[in-house]
Design a protein around this motif. Sequence first.
Motif, PDB file in Angstrom:
ATOM      1  N   GLU A   6     -48.382   4.435 -46.918  1.00 40.27           N
ATOM      2  CA  GLU A   6     -47.585   5.645 -46.839  1.00 40.27           C
ATOM      3  C   GLU A   6     -48.181   6.714 -47.757  1.00 40.27           C
ATOM      4  O   GLU A   6     -48.820   6.388 -48.769  1.00 40.27           O
ATOM      5  N   SER A   8     -46.851   8.302 -49.989  1.00 38.89           N
ATOM      6  CA  SER A   8     -46.316   8.167 -51.349  1.00 38.89           C
ATOM      7  C   SER A   8     -47.289   7.445 -52.267  1.00 38.89           C
ATOM      8  O   SER A   8     -47.297   7.677 -53.485  1.00 38.89           O
ATOM      9  N   THR A  11     -49.659  10.073 -53.455  1.00 35.91           N
ATOM     10  CA  THR A  11     -48.931  10.966 -54.359  1.00 35.91           C
ATOM     11  C   THR A  11     -48.855  10.366 -55.758  1.00 35.91           C
ATOM     12  O   THR A  11     -49.074  11.057 -56.763  1.00 35.91           O
ATOM     13  N   PHE A  12     -48.566   9.063 -55.822  1.00 37.13           N
ATOM     14  CA  PHE A  12     -48.501   8.408 -57.138  1.00 37.13           C
ATOM     15  C   PHE A  12     -49.858   8.446 -57.832  1.00 37.13           C
ATOM     16  O   PHE A  12     -49.947   8.746 -59.026  1.00 37.13           O
ATOM     17  N   ASN A  15     -50.535  11.870 -59.222  1.00 38.27           N
ATOM     18  CA  ASN A  15     -49.721  12.127 -60.408  1.00 38.27           C
ATOM     19  C   ASN A  15     -50.241  11.354 -61.614  1.00 38.27           C
ATOM     20  O   ASN A  15     -50.200  11.854 -62.748  1.00 38.27           O
ATOM     21  N   HIS A  28     -42.368   5.579 -64.865  1.00 34.92           N
ATOM     22  CA  HIS A  28     -42.533   5.570 -63.404  1.00 34.92           C
ATOM     23  C   HIS A  28     -43.013   4.208 -62.906  1.00 34.92           C
ATOM     24  O   HIS A  28     -43.582   4.115 -61.812  1.00 34.92           O
ATOM     25  N   GLN A  31     -41.715   3.152 -59.546  1.00 33.82           N
ATOM     26  CA  GLN A  31     -42.385   3.891 -58.480  1.00 33.82           C
ATOM     27  C   GLN A  31     -43.745   3.276 -58.171  1.00 33.82           C
ATOM     28  O   GLN A  31     -44.148   3.171 -57.001  1.00 33.82           O
ATOM     29  N   ASP A  35     -44.388   2.017 -54.481  1.00 36.20           N
ATOM     30  CA  ASP A  35     -45.292   2.837 -53.678  1.00 36.20           C
ATOM     31  C   ASP A  35     -46.737   2.366 -53.689  1.00 36.20           C
ATOM     32  O   ASP A  35     -47.526   2.770 -52.828  1.00 36.20           O
ATOM     33  N   TYR A 197     -52.943   5.785 -42.848  1.00 33.48           N
ATOM     34  CA  TYR A 197     -51.618   5.901 -42.250  1.00 33.48           C
ATOM     35  C   TYR A 197     -51.598   5.510 -40.777  1.00 33.48           C
ATOM     36  O   TYR A 197     -50.560   5.638 -40.112  1.00 33.48           O
TER      37      TYR A 197
END
Length: 227
Positions: A6, A8, A11-12, A15, A28, A31, A35, A197
């Motif tokens: 995914e 996400s 994204t992790f 970050n 986090h 998360q 994720d 994906y």
Amino acid sequence: MFNHFEPSLMTFLKNLQVNNDREWFNDHKQQYEDDVRTPALAFIEQMEQWIPLISPHYEASAKKVGGSLMRIYRDVRFSKNKSPFKTNVGIQFRHEVGKDVHAPGFYLHIAAGEIFLGVGTWQPDRDSLAAIRDHMVTKPGPYLDAIEHEPFTEFYQLGGTKLIRPPKGYDKDHSLIEEIKRKDFIALCPLQESDLYQPDFCKMVASRFGRAQPFQKFICEALGLRF
């Protein structure tokens, strides 16, 4: 059943690049579990049905520790970079006799802006490196077939580091001297983020790994390993 990663996950990782410190990571951590680690382990578990079809002597192990998923914590003891966490997902399906990342393996690397499959052996020890070089001298034909056949070259390029000069004991005029100079025997297949994906991601990865069977087989034969 794992189908695909995914957004996400990416994204992790992005970050984490900006906030590579223990306090942020601890805040986090759930998360990361949700994720990153959980889907990565699900991917490995799904690959357990594919890897034996490529070679019965390579393993997919979906253990949280000590399996195919590499740990996120960096070893900073001897590094100038003291960032505590890796900002990528590293997954290696290594040979059954392998004990670390230097063993022959099939590899998936996921990082922001850098996603690829890898095959071969990275930074092998001195004896293993000599064995591969000697095997190339003895059987240049099979090596060339492995790295030049179109199913392989369509997706893979050889990578890693090389010596500037021929290694001691090898003929500098040998037809494969540029290959003999290699310190790594790896090949890389770049991927797009969108590939992660796709619903058939596992099948696609297995298919790409399958393209490298002759290359992996040559390395295993050089090292006296079953393929």
